[in-house]
Design a protein around this motif. Structure first.
Motif, PDB file in Angstrom:
ATOM      1  N   LEU A  29       3.423  71.013  20.656  1.00 48.39           N
ATOM      2  CA  LEU A  29       3.879  70.930  19.278  1.00 48.39           C
ATOM      3  C   LEU A  29       2.720  70.408  18.432  1.00 48.39           C
ATOM      4  CD1 LEU A  29       7.366  69.272  19.863  1.00 48.39           C
ATOM      5  CD2 LEU A  29       6.890  71.679  19.386  1.00 48.39           C
ATOM      6  N   PRO A  30       2.721  70.670  17.132  1.00 47.82           N
ATOM      7  CA  PRO A  30       1.640  70.161  16.286  1.00 47.82           C
ATOM      8  C   PRO A  30       1.535  68.635  16.304  1.00 47.82           C
ATOM      9  CG  PRO A  30       2.904  71.825  15.118  1.00 47.82           C
ATOM     10  CD  PRO A  30       3.632  71.539  16.407  1.00 47.82           C
ATOM     11  N   THR A  31       2.596  67.957  16.660  1.00 45.27           N
ATOM     12  CA  THR A  31       2.611  66.488  16.664  1.00 45.27           C
ATOM     13  C   THR A  31       2.328  65.876  18.033  1.00 45.27           C
ATOM     14  OG1 THR A  31       4.996  66.552  17.030  1.00 45.27           O
ATOM     15  CG2 THR A  31       4.249  66.388  14.741  1.00 45.27           C
ATOM     16  N   THR A  32       2.030  66.689  19.031  1.00 41.14           N
ATOM     17  CA  THR A  32       1.784  66.196  20.391  1.00 41.14           C
ATOM     18  C   THR A  32       0.522  65.337  20.418  1.00 41.14           C
ATOM     19  OG1 THR A  32       2.785  68.215  21.265  1.00 41.14           O
ATOM     20  CG2 THR A  32       1.506  66.891  22.806  1.00 41.14           C
ATOM     21  N   SER A  33       0.609  64.192  21.070  1.00 44.84           N
ATOM     22  CA  SER A  33      -0.544  63.288  21.165  1.00 44.84           C
ATOM     23  C   SER A  33      -1.590  63.856  22.117  1.00 44.84           C
ATOM     24  CB  SER A  33      -0.100  61.913  21.663  1.00 44.84           C
ATOM     25  OG  SER A  33       0.265  61.978  23.032  1.00 44.84           O
ATOM     26  N   ASP A  53       5.931  76.226  16.741  1.00 45.53           N
ATOM     27  CA  ASP A  53       6.676  75.628  15.644  1.00 45.53           C
ATOM     28  C   ASP A  53       7.721  74.684  16.237  1.00 45.53           C
ATOM     29  OD1 ASP A  53       7.782  75.216  13.101  1.00 45.53           O
ATOM     30  OD2 ASP A  53       9.171  76.881  13.367  1.00 45.53           O
ATOM     31  N   PRO A  54       7.866  73.483  15.696  1.00 43.63           N
ATOM     32  CA  PRO A  54       8.812  72.530  16.287  1.00 43.63           C
ATOM     33  C   PRO A  54      10.274  72.930  16.133  1.00 43.63           C
ATOM     34  CG  PRO A  54       7.766  71.583  14.338  1.00 43.63           C
ATOM     35  CD  PRO A  54       7.109  72.899  14.595  1.00 43.63           C
TER      36      PRO A  54
END
Length: 87
Positions: A29-33, A53-54
């Protein structure tokens, strides 16, 4: 997926891109660390993973290569070390 496989698939216009995916259950996801991204590469043993896309559609919005992540992470560590020692 080897580059040769992708190039040969380019000649088959009727084949959906989803049929080429090998790690269909492993995506980012775009927010994955960064830590989780590196774990995903280790689990999947892939060189490139899809960024989706989440939302529920899981639409592919890009790709991320392990080499890019490692290079960028290394550059950031080097930059921070230089900042720390130049004070």
């Amino acid at each position: 997926m080897p580059a040769a496989t992708l190039h040969s698939a380019a000649n088959r216009d009727d084949e959906p891109i989803g049929s080429l995916a090998q790690q269909q259950d492993e995506c980012l996801l775009p927010t994955t660390s960064v830590r989780e991204i590196l774990k995903a590469f280790e689990r999947s043993e892939a060189d490139v993973l899809a960024v989706v896309d989440p939302g529920d559609s899981r639409t592919a919005i890009g790709t991320l290569s392990e080499s890019h992540v490692l290079r960028t992470y290394g550059e950031e560590l080097e930059r921070r070390n230089q900042e720390m020692f130049s004070r």
